[in-house]
Design a protein around this motif. Sequence first.
Motif, short mmCIF file in Angstrom:
data_model
loop_
_atom_site.label_atom_id
_atom_site.label_comp_id
_atom_site.label_asym_id
_atom_site.label_seq_id
_atom_site.Cartn_x
_atom_site.Cartn_y
_atom_site.Cartn_z
N HIS A 123 0.82 -1.21 0.00
CA HIS A 123 0.00 0.00 0.00
C HIS A 123 0.86 1.27 0.00
O HIS A 123 0.55 2.22 -0.70
CB HIS A 123 -0.94 0.00 1.20
N TRP A 124 1.93 1.26 0.79
CA TRP A 124 2.79 2.44 0.90
C TRP A 124 3.90 2.46 -0.14
O TRP A 124 4.79 3.30 -0.08
CB TRP A 124 3.36 2.53 2.31
N ARG A 125 3.84 1.52 -1.10
CA ARG A 125 4.80 1.47 -2.21
C ARG A 125 6.24 1.37 -1.73
O ARG A 125 7.13 2.03 -2.26
CB ARG A 125 4.60 2.66 -3.14
N MET A 126 6.45 0.56 -0.71
CA MET A 126 7.79 0.36 -0.18
C MET A 126 8.50 -0.71 -0.99
O MET A 126 7.87 -1.61 -1.56
CB MET A 126 7.72 -0.05 1.29
N HIS A 127 9.82 -0.64 -1.02
CA HIS A 127 10.70 -1.60 -1.68
C HIS A 127 10.35 -1.68 -3.16
O HIS A 127 10.40 -0.69 -3.84
CB HIS A 127 10.65 -2.95 -0.96
N GLY A 128 9.97 -2.81 -3.69
CA GLY A 128 9.70 -2.93 -5.12
C GLY A 128 8.27 -2.65 -5.51
O GLY A 128 7.92 -2.72 -6.69
N PHE A 129 7.43 -2.31 -4.57
CA PHE A 129 6.01 -2.09 -4.85
C PHE A 129 5.75 -0.64 -5.27
O PHE A 129 4.94 0.05 -4.69
CB PHE A 129 5.15 -2.40 -3.62
N ASP A 130 6.42 -0.17 -6.31
CA ASP A 130 6.18 1.19 -6.76
C ASP A 130 5.11 1.18 -7.86
O ASP A 130 4.65 0.14 -8.30
CB ASP A 130 7.47 1.85 -7.24
N ALA A 131 4.73 2.35 -8.32
CA ALA A 131 3.64 2.46 -9.29
C ALA A 131 3.98 1.76 -10.60
O ALA A 131 3.12 1.13 -11.20
CB ALA A 131 3.31 3.92 -9.54
N ALA A 132 5.22 1.86 -11.06
CA ALA A 132 5.59 1.22 -12.32
C ALA A 132 5.50 -0.30 -12.21
O ALA A 132 5.05 -0.97 -13.13
CB ALA A 132 7.00 1.63 -12.71
N ALA A 133 5.89 -0.84 -11.08
CA ALA A 133 5.83 -2.29 -10.89
C ALA A 133 4.38 -2.76 -10.79
O ALA A 133 4.05 -3.86 -11.20
CB ALA A 133 6.60 -2.70 -9.65
N ARG A 134 3.50 -1.94 -10.25
CA ARG A 134 2.09 -2.32 -10.12
C ARG A 134 1.43 -2.44 -11.48
O ARG A 134 0.66 -3.32 -11.74
CB ARG A 134 1.31 -1.29 -9.31
N ASP A 135 1.73 -1.48 -12.36
CA ASP A 135 1.08 -1.45 -13.66
C ASP A 135 1.76 -2.34 -14.69
O ASP A 135 1.26 -2.52 -15.77
CB ASP A 135 1.02 -0.02 -14.20
N GLY A 136 2.94 -2.84 -14.35
CA GLY A 136 3.67 -3.68 -15.29
C GLY A 136 4.37 -2.87 -16.35
O GLY A 136 4.80 -3.41 -17.37
N ASP A 137 4.46 -1.55 -16.18
CA ASP A 137 5.14 -0.71 -17.15
C ASP A 137 6.64 -0.85 -17.00
O ASP A 137 7.15 -1.10 -15.92
CB ASP A 137 4.77 0.76 -16.94
N SER A 138 7.37 -0.66 -18.05
CA SER A 138 8.83 -0.65 -17.96
C SER A 138 9.31 0.72 -18.40
O SER A 138 8.76 1.35 -19.31
CB SER A 138 9.43 -1.74 -18.83
N ARG A 139 10.39 1.17 -17.78
CA ARG A 139 10.94 2.48 -18.11
C ARG A 139 11.86 2.35 -19.32
O ARG A 139 12.54 1.37 -19.50
CB ARG A 139 11.75 3.02 -16.95
#
Length: 141
Positions: A123-139
């Motif tokens: 929920h707090w997007r700690m460690h690898g749980f950031d927004a990009a990882a949630r949506d499956g997007d790659s930079r």
Amino acid sequence: MPDSAAPATRALEEPSALVAAWRGARNHCPRCDHKPLFARYLKPVPRCASCGQDWTLHQADDFPAYIAIFISGHLLAPVLIAAGSRELLPMGWLALIAVVGALLLTIALLQPAKGAVIALQYHWRMHGFDAAARDGDSRDD
């Protein structure tokens, strides 16, 4: 071929911290409320079968054990103090109740505590749980 589950995962509404922690404590996916979050007693599933969230990113470490010990101590202490102050049981029985009670309560509370910690990290997007990882997007680097 595009992944058919990707649009569904983006459409999920993010739960509040309390709802996510409650879901994790109940062994449900904090994101979509699908069961199970754990493959074994303390080993989370690699990915949720419903929403595809990667649960290998968590870093709960020792914090769930601290929570389980803290809660079990606070539940046992009043019982042992009350029984000990009234001399209801011999000291040996109180010691046995304390040890067995602490073991059982701690073991019972460990998985729910770990599920809640994992859910709050998500929920707090700690460690690898950031927004990009949630949506499956790659930079694009």
